[in-house]
Write an enzyme that holds these catalytic residues in place. Structure first.
Site, PDB file in Angstrom:
ATOM      1  N   ASP A  87     -31.854  -7.658  -5.136  1.00  0.00           N
ATOM      2  CA  ASP A  87     -32.114  -8.652  -6.162  1.00  0.00           C
ATOM      3  C   ASP A  87     -30.781  -8.964  -6.835  1.00  0.00           C
ATOM      4  O   ASP A  87     -29.788  -8.268  -6.622  1.00  0.00           O
ATOM      5  CB  ASP A  87     -33.155  -8.099  -7.143  1.00  0.00           C
ATOM      6  CG  ASP A  87     -33.690  -9.189  -8.051  1.00  0.00           C
ATOM      7  OD1 ASP A  87     -33.363 -10.368  -7.840  1.00  0.00           O
ATOM      8  OD2 ASP A  87     -34.455  -8.849  -8.973  1.00  0.00           O
ATOM      9  N   ASP A 123     -31.023 -16.723  -9.413  1.00  0.00           N
ATOM     10  CA  ASP A 123     -31.881 -17.788  -9.925  1.00  0.00           C
ATOM     11  C   ASP A 123     -31.984 -17.694 -11.440  1.00  0.00           C
ATOM     12  O   ASP A 123     -31.387 -16.825 -12.064  1.00  0.00           O
ATOM     13  CB  ASP A 123     -33.265 -17.683  -9.270  1.00  0.00           C
ATOM     14  CG  ASP A 123     -33.860 -16.298  -9.408  1.00  0.00           C
ATOM     15  OD1 ASP A 123     -33.100 -15.306  -9.365  1.00  0.00           O
ATOM     16  OD2 ASP A 123     -35.087 -16.191  -9.593  1.00  0.00           O
ATOM     17  N   CYS A 274     -57.579  11.762  -7.505  1.00  0.00           N
ATOM     18  CA  CYS A 274     -56.810  11.323  -6.339  1.00  0.00           C
ATOM     19  C   CYS A 274     -56.609  12.501  -5.398  1.00  0.00           C
ATOM     20  O   CYS A 274     -56.665  13.658  -5.818  1.00  0.00           O
ATOM     21  CB  CYS A 274     -55.459  10.798  -6.845  1.00  0.00           C
ATOM     22  SG  CYS A 274     -54.320  10.301  -5.540  1.00  0.00           S
ATOM     23  N   CYS A 276     -53.911  12.292  -2.984  1.00  0.00           N
ATOM     24  CA  CYS A 276     -52.617  12.097  -2.332  1.00  0.00           C
ATOM     25  C   CYS A 276     -51.925  13.459  -2.236  1.00  0.00           C
ATOM     26  O   CYS A 276     -52.351  14.412  -2.880  1.00  0.00           O
ATOM     27  CB  CYS A 276     -51.776  11.082  -3.108  1.00  0.00           C
ATOM     28  SG  CYS A 276     -50.977  11.770  -4.578  1.00  0.00           S
ATOM     29  N   CYS A 279     -51.379  15.001  -5.669  1.00  0.00           N
ATOM     30  CA  CYS A 279     -52.569  15.384  -6.434  1.00  0.00           C
ATOM     31  C   CYS A 279     -53.415  16.428  -5.709  1.00  0.00           C
ATOM     32  O   CYS A 279     -54.237  17.093  -6.326  1.00  0.00           O
ATOM     33  CB  CYS A 279     -53.398  14.146  -6.760  1.00  0.00           C
ATOM     34  SG  CYS A 279     -52.472  12.962  -7.754  1.00  0.00           S
TER      35      CYS A 279
END
Lengths: 534, 534
Positions: A87, A123, A274, A276, A279
């Site tokens: 970016d 931009d 969760c 994952c 977790c």
């Protein structure tokens, strides 16, 4: 460079080819802050199997020790072997409310040194209520894009030109059209962060859609700053291919725990909702015992897993054509998502008709009155009311409730259809809660027999079905000498069990006073009536 | 023995004390087949942190090498140190369509040898359309329960007496009442499997609810055979505390991949829509390369993770009081879930009023017309229309749209409220899309100012709001000499931004011809009108 593999809604599954490997889209680019990375690049690559991350050329430029190493290229600098997008600093200019101390030219030339897979022009962020200021930002963005084309030298780099215009749709359209004719590879939509912060999903979704409408379909659309998975499904349904998330890290720093249904406070959690890898291994009390940095690191990892999980689900949904079904669930996570859905689907019906596949691998699930806005319903309605004529010999319109007849094994249907005399003079149609009326010749069109709906109908469904029916009759009434309605007292359900027909939208037609209808409630009555008529 | 920690909807978070440790409920008991365990007991305990599993005393009894080892106790036999429940063989009798070769007495005595934490009597499965057969099954189940009490000797074992009756609600009620007065600790609801297989969630939910109504709240309700997470949230909302799943293993054997939104075919998957430890480590093509048993094992592990994940989410939702919000999402996974929700919430409104907490930690999210059936809405309506009277001095009813006024920082509201003369003669009320009308004195009742709704209203919402308003007026009209409606052209949203008021249900009242209403659209007009009146 960007190959489309599968489509659903206005979304697509794609493959973006980069010098550092293919990127399967839709995807999430984790934001990698080279000064304070929350999760090391190596882990992103190996543990998370991240195919592309996004980092910031401006931040690298502004940090002397990093700038010095720019010549190594951004991949070495960060230690990441897959694709990298850079970016440009436009977001930093907005966050710090000041003009940057670098120009578009400097950033572009610096990005060419860094040699990422995707680079971004500098931009101009257009968060403003002032049309003129926004227009000025758009013009400056277009100039930056033109300057980029004149400056750039390295052919390998893909270039991203963000669409600016903020809340002003005509400016977005103008900017998108201008940048579309220039040689760019990817179009991010800029200036989404403020509306996202205000839960203004209606505005975010509309600006994404308008942008999508005016950029070439061969260029991926990047929803800049969309990092919360709560919005991914709807965003993909309007055409977003790339997301970036700093949320996973920023939220972790703030002790916030991401889930696809919303954000929870870590402090309130007694267990993790969760499974994952983080977790499954740790409990909230474990995380309370480690030091702050370690806790933030683990929370960031969970947040990233939760975010990626939704991306994976969306890709599977696109392949299997249940993206709308997923969206119908997700928009319940916050009323402003439901608002956005209702608004977008009613306002931009033609947009979705253009992109949504006409046939799908999965059935259509009705989930509430918003389902009536879906392109599958609109497309059929259009076909029925604009491009369809009843068979030439049809004289008697005979209407069955679809409950009974749509199953080929329906005993009532089978018995009756086999015995019918002068079949061609009878035009058999199904009265459907969702589709209004389905002539038998059309019943194999998707999703006329591939949908699941309710057994208890609501007011809106009844009104909808009746309105389609009325329009059909209005258009075709001269064709028919007689309208017969079969309104049985029972029917056979999907399990071939006999079930009472307590209420069906067909009752709404029966109430209709303006039409001359003959209503029969048993196959015997029906036969008698048909014998008289034929 | 069973301690309730938190409540939401008619669900609760509880702690079931067993000789092998506490079990946090709602929970899922993986079905452990001692002959062909898909996942070893040790892994269930250590990797999955399973606090309780369910195995089958009848299968152990029927397998000579296992029966021999029964004296070791079931914990040693299986190799699991946390709580174990044993089932009795009633399900096997149904599956194999034959009478078992063992009696209730044999099974009970054998369970006492096995010494699980929870043992089950040999009940009689009542899947039948014949009332008399079902009644007979119920009577035999009650006898089996009575026999159990007479026989059992070991005090440590908790005993489960399943409620039978199948589809016949009066039989369920009768069975529940009979078993409730006997000394049992847990009540499973039996005979759910056939309706679950047919997606007949309406029947499953209703039978669960009727059972829950007639068993003591201090005894956990076990939804026997409910193993697919798609239904957990709704089931917990009607009061289920325990689930058991063989689905995780059976589906794996059949190459089916469980998700909370539905079941996917492994064969179709090119990537896993999940980040559990299995899916984070392996891809579908990895699983295609390993042998069948290893693949089934890994799929079973994923299936179990997906199932447990939903249980964890539900527990967090109960603690934080967003269980209805979760249910509102989940019922979009299949129209028969939405059907079940609509039916249950409309038919058993008083049941939910009894259990649903009157105040909650989380806001009320509107997700479609089904939200109008929620107890929060019904409770307020009841209070307003049955137990509320306007303040004694109120003469002029002044109605504001709630959009504007519910935010304390509303400039319009602030400006106006500070200047009002003879305040006590004016009865300020908010007209709310969801709650109909909110007298200012009531506005702090949950969730009158703690809810998120739509900016675009639907027909059903408008009709609902108008109907509550009409009932209110009917009851209280003699109190008021005048009704003033403030219908502004704009309002201030949650972000204190000025926004046009395009449409609001308040417009529905304005259309009302039978009422004498004065409508004003600006604060100035409002002031003029009030000056005249006061």
């Amino acid at each position: 460079m960007f190959e489309i593999i599968a489509r659903d809604a206005a979304g697509r599954l794609g493959r973006l080819k980069t010098p550092h490997g293919d990127v399967l889209t839709p995807t999430l680019m984790p934001v990698y802050n080279p000064n304070i990375p929350m999760i090391p690049a190596k882990e992103l690559e190996q543990e998370f199997k991240i195919q592309i991350l996004i980092t910031n050329a401006y931040i690298i430029y502004r940090t002397p020790e990093l700038r010095e190493r720019a010549k190594q290229g951004v991949h070495k600098l960060i230690g990441f072997q897959r694709a990298i997008m850079t970016d440009s600093g436009a977001y930093q200019a907005w966050i710090y409310k000041k003009e940057l101390d670098v120009t578009n030219r400097t950033i572009i030339q610096f990005e060419e040194v860094l040699e990422p897979d995707i680079a971004t022009i500098l931009d101009v962020f257009t968060e403003t209520n002032d049309y003129n200021i926004a227009r000025d930002g758009v013009e400056r963005t277009i100039k930056a894009a033109e300057e980029c084309i004149a400056l750039r030298e390295k052919e390998k780099i893909l270039w991203a030109a963000p669409i600016q215009g903020g809340q002003f749709l005509d400016l977005l359209k103008y900017c998108a059209k201008k940048l579309s004719v220039l040689d760019f590879d990817i179009h991010p939509l800029g200036t989404l962060a403020p509306s996202l912060q205000n839960y203004n999903y209606k505005q975010v979704t509309e600006t994404l859609l308008v942008t999508k409408q005016h950029i070439p379909p061969s260029r991926p659309l990047h929803g800049f700053s969309i990092g919360h998975p709560i919005f991914f499904a709807l965003a993909v349904a309007v055409g977003v291919d790339l997301f970036d998330s700093s949320a996973y890290a920023l939220f972790a720093r703030d002790n916030r725990y991401l889930t696809v249904n919303g954000t929870l406070k870590f402090a309130n959690l007694e267990e993790f909702p969760c499974v994952c890898p983080v977790c499954s291994k740790f409990s909230p009390s474990d995380l309370r015992e480690v030091d702050r940095l370690q806790r933030e690191y683990l929370l960031a990892k969970h947040n990233l897993y939760a975010t990626i999980n939704e991306i994976k689900r969306i890709r599977v949904a696109i392949r299997e054509n249940w993206l709308w079904e997923l969206v119908q669930e997700r928009i319940r996570a916050h009323p402003s998502l439901l608002d956005a859905f209702n608004y977008i689907l009613s306002t931009y019906s033609d947009f979705f008709l253009k992109y949504d596949p006409i046939s799908k691998k999965s059935g259509f699930f009705y989930s509430g009155s918003e389902s009536l806005l879906r392109p599958e319903v609109k497309r059929y309605e259009k076909k029925l009311l604009e491009n369809y004529s009843p068979p030439p010999k049809a004289e008697i319109l005979l209407i069955f409730p679809d409950l009974d007849i749509r199953f080929e094994n329906s005993p009532q249907f089978r018995n009756w259809i086999d015995q019918i005399p002068n079949r061609e003079r009878i035009h058999l149609c199904l009265y459907s809660p969702i589709f209004g009326i389905i002539p038998e010749e059309l019943k194999d069109i998707y999703p006329l027999t591939q949908h699941e709906f309710l057994n208890t109908y609501d007011l809106q469904l009844n009104l909808h079905a009746k309105s389609v029916f009325q329009k059909y009759i209005q258009k075709n009434q001269l064709k028919y000498s007689k309208i017969l309605i079969f309104r049985p007292k029972f029917y056979y359900n999907t399990n071939a069990q006999k079930q009472d027909l307590i209420s069906h939208p067909i009752d709404e037609i029966i109430k209709e006073k303006d039409l001359e209808l003959t209503i029969v409630s048993s196959i015997e009555q029906l036969k008698l009536n048909l014998e008289k008529l034929i």
